[in-house]
Design a protein around this motif. Structure first.
Motif, PDB file in Angstrom:
ATOM      1  N   LEU A 199     -62.771   4.936  -1.220  1.00  0.00           N
ATOM      2  CA  LEU A 199     -61.979   6.082  -0.777  1.00  0.00           C
ATOM      3  C   LEU A 199     -62.399   6.538   0.616  1.00  0.00           C
ATOM      4  N   ALA A 200     -63.695   6.441   0.898  1.00  0.00           N
ATOM      5  CA  ALA A 200     -64.174   6.811   2.229  1.00  0.00           C
ATOM      6  C   ALA A 200     -63.560   5.907   3.300  1.00  0.00           C
ATOM      7  N   PHE A 201     -63.508   4.611   3.038  1.00  0.00           N
ATOM      8  CA  PHE A 201     -62.889   3.697   3.994  1.00  0.00           C
ATOM      9  C   PHE A 201     -61.383   3.935   4.086  1.00  0.00           C
ATOM     10  N   ARG A 202     -60.739   4.263   2.972  1.00  0.00           N
ATOM     11  CA  ARG A 202     -59.307   4.558   3.025  1.00  0.00           C
ATOM     12  C   ARG A 202     -59.027   5.787   3.881  1.00  0.00           C
ATOM     13  N   LYS A 203     -59.851   6.822   3.723  1.00  0.00           N
ATOM     14  CA  LYS A 203     -59.679   8.025   4.528  1.00  0.00           C
ATOM     15  C   LYS A 203     -59.907   7.723   6.008  1.00  0.00           C
ATOM     16  N   HIS A 204     -60.947   6.988   6.278  1.00  0.00           N
ATOM     17  CA  HIS A 204     -61.315   6.687   7.658  1.00  0.00           C
ATOM     18  C   HIS A 204     -60.209   5.907   8.375  1.00  0.00           C
ATOM     19  N   HIS A 205     -59.547   5.005   7.648  1.00  0.00           N
ATOM     20  CA  HIS A 205     -58.546   4.129   8.258  1.00  0.00           C
ATOM     21  C   HIS A 205     -57.110   4.503   7.875  1.00  0.00           C
ATOM     22  N   SER A 240     -56.419  -4.644   6.881  1.00  0.00           N
ATOM     23  CA  SER A 240     -56.260  -3.186   6.878  1.00  0.00           C
ATOM     24  C   SER A 240     -57.415  -2.453   7.544  1.00  0.00           C
ATOM     25  N   LEU A 241     -58.600  -3.040   7.513  1.00  0.00           N
ATOM     26  CA  LEU A 241     -59.780  -2.369   8.053  1.00  0.00           C
ATOM     27  C   LEU A 241     -60.245  -2.927   9.385  1.00  0.00           C
ATOM     28  N   GLY A 242     -59.830  -4.161   9.694  1.00  0.00           N
ATOM     29  CA  GLY A 242     -60.417  -4.854  10.838  1.00  0.00           C
ATOM     30  C   GLY A 242     -61.639  -5.636  10.385  1.00  0.00           C
ATOM     31  N   VAL A 243     -61.994  -6.636  11.162  1.00  0.00           N
ATOM     32  CA  VAL A 243     -63.089  -7.522  10.762  1.00  0.00           C
ATOM     33  C   VAL A 243     -64.402  -6.772  10.627  1.00  0.00           C
ATOM     34  N   ALA A 244     -64.734  -5.923  11.592  1.00  0.00           N
ATOM     35  CA  ALA A 244     -66.029  -5.231  11.593  1.00  0.00           C
ATOM     36  C   ALA A 244     -66.153  -4.286  10.400  1.00  0.00           C
ATOM     37  N   HIS A 245     -65.124  -3.482  10.151  1.00  0.00           N
ATOM     38  CA  HIS A 245     -65.219  -2.506   9.063  1.00  0.00           C
ATOM     39  C   HIS A 245     -65.096  -3.159   7.694  1.00  0.00           C
ATOM     40  N   ALA A 246     -64.365  -4.268   7.598  1.00  0.00           N
ATOM     41  CA  ALA A 246     -64.332  -5.002   6.330  1.00  0.00           C
ATOM     42  C   ALA A 246     -65.725  -5.519   5.992  1.00  0.00           C
ATOM     43  N   ALA A 247     -66.445  -5.987   7.005  1.00  0.00           N
ATOM     44  CA  ALA A 247     -67.819  -6.454   6.792  1.00  0.00           C
ATOM     45  C   ALA A 247     -68.737  -5.292   6.412  1.00  0.00           C
ATOM     46  N   ARG A 248     -68.508  -4.123   7.000  1.00  0.00           N
ATOM     47  CA  ARG A 248     -69.314  -2.944   6.674  1.00  0.00           C
ATOM     48  C   ARG A 248     -69.085  -2.523   5.222  1.00  0.00           C
ATOM     49  N   ARG A 249     -67.823  -2.510   4.824  1.00  0.00           N
ATOM     50  CA  ARG A 249     -67.519  -2.170   3.431  1.00  0.00           C
ATOM     51  C   ARG A 249     -68.185  -3.171   2.489  1.00  0.00           C
ATOM     52  N   ALA A 250     -68.088  -4.455   2.797  1.00  0.00           N
ATOM     53  CA  ALA A 250     -68.688  -5.486   1.950  1.00  0.00           C
ATOM     54  C   ALA A 250     -70.196  -5.297   1.842  1.00  0.00           C
ATOM     55  N   ALA A 251     -70.829  -4.914   2.940  1.00  0.00           N
ATOM     56  CA  ALA A 251     -72.278  -4.703   2.930  1.00  0.00           C
ATOM     57  C   ALA A 251     -72.664  -3.560   1.996  1.00  0.00           C
ATOM     58  N   LEU A 252     -71.916  -2.446   2.052  1.00  0.00           N
ATOM     59  CA  LEU A 252     -72.224  -1.313   1.186  1.00  0.00           C
ATOM     60  C   LEU A 252     -71.962  -1.653  -0.280  1.00  0.00           C
ATOM     61  N   GLN A 253     -70.866  -2.323  -0.546  1.00  0.00           N
ATOM     62  CA  GLN A 253     -70.562  -2.689  -1.927  1.00  0.00           C
ATOM     63  C   GLN A 253     -71.592  -3.678  -2.485  1.00  0.00           C
ATOM     64  N   ASP A 254     -72.124  -4.528  -1.623  1.00  0.00           N
ATOM     65  CA  ASP A 254     -73.132  -5.487  -2.076  1.00  0.00           C
ATOM     66  C   ASP A 254     -74.417  -4.782  -2.489  1.00  0.00           C
TER      67      ASP A 254
END
Length: 244
Positions: free
Chosen positions: A96-102, A113-127
């Motif tokens: 939800l935080a990424f959805r709000k941000h973007h 939807s997020l761009g390469v950099a932010h998709a990688a950031r989301r993946a890092a947090l979820q990992d």
């Protein structure tokens, strides 16, 4: 913009401070036991208590995050709280935080939807959530039910061997690293949902710290940590004797 935090937010803040105080006290006692070579055989109990407190901290930090004044809407809070487990609530909070941000309402959260950099950031947090934080949550749940040595399955009919290993292989150093990981993750999500500009400025620092702590979990030798505490105590005792 002036702040006017809600009553429930301030109550979560107060709870978090109390837990952090308990964590510091428990850590101090555990270090003292390690340094003195555990003469009272109390280290294992202190580690269980420390682990339980870190799990409680993670849950309370989530509650504080969800109730940030300039963060989620009431509907978004309800969406998070409907999730059945704490891990799922954390995962939903990140997304939800990424959805709000973007400003992504329904589209999949990916590179498009997020761009390469932010998709990688989301993946890092979820990992981090799926690995280290999940372990903290699962251990805490077992400890909360008094299963401090032998963790049972949900039916109470057999010991869960994987949880048994998780509970019994932890040491103070590994627990401190996992506590730090949870803190870096929470800080990153806080900046993402509450302060987008701060997130853009600081996320690389958050990610660097996450990566370093995860590396430390694998590479740092607990025996060296233990020997350092013992040596420091012996040197302090020798210094007191020489000055008396």
């Amino acid at each position: 913009m002036s702040r006017n935090p809600s009553k429930i937010y301030m109550q979560h803040v107060a709870n978090l401070r109390e837990i952090e105080l308990a964590i510091r006290h428990t850590s101090r006692l555990a270090r003292a036991e390690i340094a003195s070579k555990d003469p009272q055989q109390s280290l294992r109990s202190l580690l269980r208590l420390y682990s339980f407190l870190v799990g409680a901290w993670a849950e309370t930090r989530l509650r504080k995050l969800v109730h940030e004044e300039f963060g989620f809407s009431d509907f978004e809070r309800e969406t998070i709280q409907k999730k059945s487990s704490q891990l799922e609530q954390w995962q939903e909070t990140v997304d939800l935080a990424f959805r709000k941000h973007h400003s992504v309402k329904k589209a999949p959260l990916d590179e498009r939807s997020l761009g390469v950099a932010h998709a990688a950031r989301r993946a890092a947090l979820q990992d981090v959530l799926l690995n280290e934080l999940r372990i903290l949550i699962e251990i805490r749940n077992k400890l909360a039910h008094g299963q401090w040595v032998y963790p049972f399955n949900n039916e109470g009919t057999a010991v869960e061997s994987d949880k048994y290993l998780l509970i019994n292989q932890e040491n103070l150093q590994s627990l401190q690293f996992k506590f730090a990981l949870a803190g870096h993750l929470a800080d990153a999500v806080h900046d993402l949902v509450v302060s987008p500009q701060t997130f853009e400025r600081d996320f690389e620092d958050h990610f660097r710290k996450l990566f370093q702590v995860r590396t430390n979990l694998v590479t740092k030798d607990y025996r060296k940590y233990e020997a350092g505490l013992v040596s420091s105590r012996e040197k302090a005792r020798a210094a007191r004797k020489s000055s008396s």
